[in-house]
Motif scaffolding. Structure first.
Motif, PDB file in Angstrom:
ATOM      1  N   ILE A  37     -85.201 -29.075 -68.668  1.00 28.28           N
ATOM      2  CA  ILE A  37     -83.923 -29.872 -68.242  1.00 28.28           C
ATOM      3  C   ILE A  37     -83.598 -29.893 -66.792  1.00 28.28           C
ATOM      4  N   GLU A  38     -83.512 -30.965 -65.998  1.00 26.90           N
ATOM      5  CA  GLU A  38     -83.095 -30.879 -64.729  1.00 26.90           C
ATOM      6  C   GLU A  38     -81.605 -31.620 -64.582  1.00 26.90           C
ATOM      7  N   PHE A  39     -80.621 -30.849 -64.138  1.00 25.59           N
ATOM      8  CA  PHE A  39     -79.316 -31.447 -63.965  1.00 25.59           C
ATOM      9  C   PHE A  39     -79.296 -32.021 -62.483  1.00 25.59           C
ATOM     10  N   TYR A  86     -74.727 -36.283 -65.049  1.00 27.84           N
ATOM     11  CA  TYR A  86     -74.942 -34.645 -65.218  1.00 27.84           C
ATOM     12  C   TYR A  86     -76.386 -34.221 -65.233  1.00 27.84           C
ATOM     13  N   ILE A  87     -77.166 -34.897 -65.992  1.00 30.52           N
ATOM     14  CA  ILE A  87     -78.639 -34.549 -66.316  1.00 30.52           C
ATOM     15  C   ILE A  87     -79.379 -35.729 -65.728  1.00 30.52           C
ATOM     16  N   LYS A  88     -80.445 -35.360 -64.804  1.00 29.24           N
ATOM     17  CA  LYS A  88     -81.210 -36.083 -64.150  1.00 29.24           C
ATOM     18  C   LYS A  88     -82.562 -36.437 -64.961  1.00 29.24           C
ATOM     19  N   LYS A  89     -83.117 -35.543 -65.444  1.00 34.47           N
ATOM     20  CA  LYS A  89     -84.414 -35.574 -66.438  1.00 34.47           C
ATOM     21  C   LYS A  89     -84.624 -34.568 -67.334  1.00 34.47           C
ATOM     22  N   TRP A  90     -84.896 -35.167 -68.564  1.00 33.31           N
ATOM     23  CA  TRP A  90     -85.175 -34.385 -69.803  1.00 33.31           C
ATOM     24  C   TRP A  90     -86.543 -34.351 -70.264  1.00 33.31           C
ATOM     25  N   VAL A  91     -87.181 -33.367 -70.216  1.00 35.42           N
ATOM     26  CA  VAL A  91     -88.803 -33.441 -70.818  1.00 35.42           C
ATOM     27  C   VAL A  91     -89.030 -32.435 -72.034  1.00 35.42           C
TER      28      VAL A  91
END
Length: 246
Positions: A37-39, A86-91
């Motif tokens: 998870i990238e915030f 808040y969250i930029k990317k979720w993998v």
């Protein structure tokens, strides 16, 4: 002398056995993933946090993990189930092959009225994402549609917090009872510490999905606390309603 040598070898063998990780001999195809998870604020980034999996529903594939993990890793100002800002990317990816990435798109059960700190977060303890890109060989799970039977074996598949690599682990349980949407399980072959398994799939003998690793529940009849994944019943209802509302 021979006795001393035999005794030393026996001690080493016993220590070695105790040092090995306890897990089930049951084997499933590759089904487990972990979250990356990238915030927006990189100080909150989580390159590896808890588990997840893919499901097949209405001829589409979706990514699933536990909702309550947001309670642990979110910025203070993130108070509701709204990832925007808040969250930029979720993998998600398998820990033993980090190049096989599943990139999430939209959080389908996003709800700006749902407070993350509320106890009800655990009632339907799942996040379900549409998928932007899937470069993994992970098998999407199908959902079981028959009742659980007391005493049948169920399995959690994933990795605990301390694991940094290696194949998915399988842990073995026995179904005890269901209270509301919590599946109470008796331990058979389980890790010493369950931390990090949140969001992992709970499957039956045939690999059909029955639950999502969540938290513990106290059985009011015995006053004993049981490991209790969240049932997927309400997730199925949510996905069916989504299909009809399209």
């Amino acid at each position: 002398m021979k006795f001393k040598l035999f005794f030393a070898i026996a001690i080493l063998w016993i220590v070695g056995c105790y040092g090995q990780e306890i897990s089930s001999n049951k084997v499933f195809k590759e089904i487990a993933l972990v979250n990356g998870i990238e915030f927006i604020n990189p100080k909150y980034d989580q390159p590896k946090f808890s588990c997840g999996f893919l499901i097949k529903c209405n001829n589409e594939t979706f990514a699933v993990t536990a909702k309550h993990i947001l309670k642990i890793i979110k910025p203070e100002k993130m108070t509701t189930l709204l990832l925007e800002n808040y969250i930029k990317k979720w993998v998600l990816y398998p820990l033993n092959n980090k190049s096989e990435i599943v990139i999430c798109d939209k959080l389908l059960n996003e709800d700006k009225s749902e407070l993350l700190e509320a106890k009800s977060t655990y009632d339907n303890d799942w996040l379900v994402f549409s998928i932007k890109q899937n470069s993994s060989n992970i098998i999407p799970l199908e959902i079981r549609n028959t009742p659980l039977v007391q005493g049948e074996k169920l399995y959690v598949v994933g990795w605990t917090r301390t694991m940094e690599n290696g194949p998915q682990r399988v842990y073995e349980f026995e179904y005890y009872k269901t209270i509301s949407n919590r599946i109470l399980l008796k331990d058979i072959l389980v890790p010493e510490k369950f931390g990090g398994l949140s969001g992992a799939p709970l499957v039956d003998e045939n690999g059909l999905l029955v639950g999502i690793v969540s938290n513990g529940t106290v059985d009011p009849d015995s006053n004993k606390k049981f490991f209790s994944p969240c049932s997927v019943t309400n997730l199925v209802t949510f996905m069916e309603n989504r299909k009809h509302n399209k």
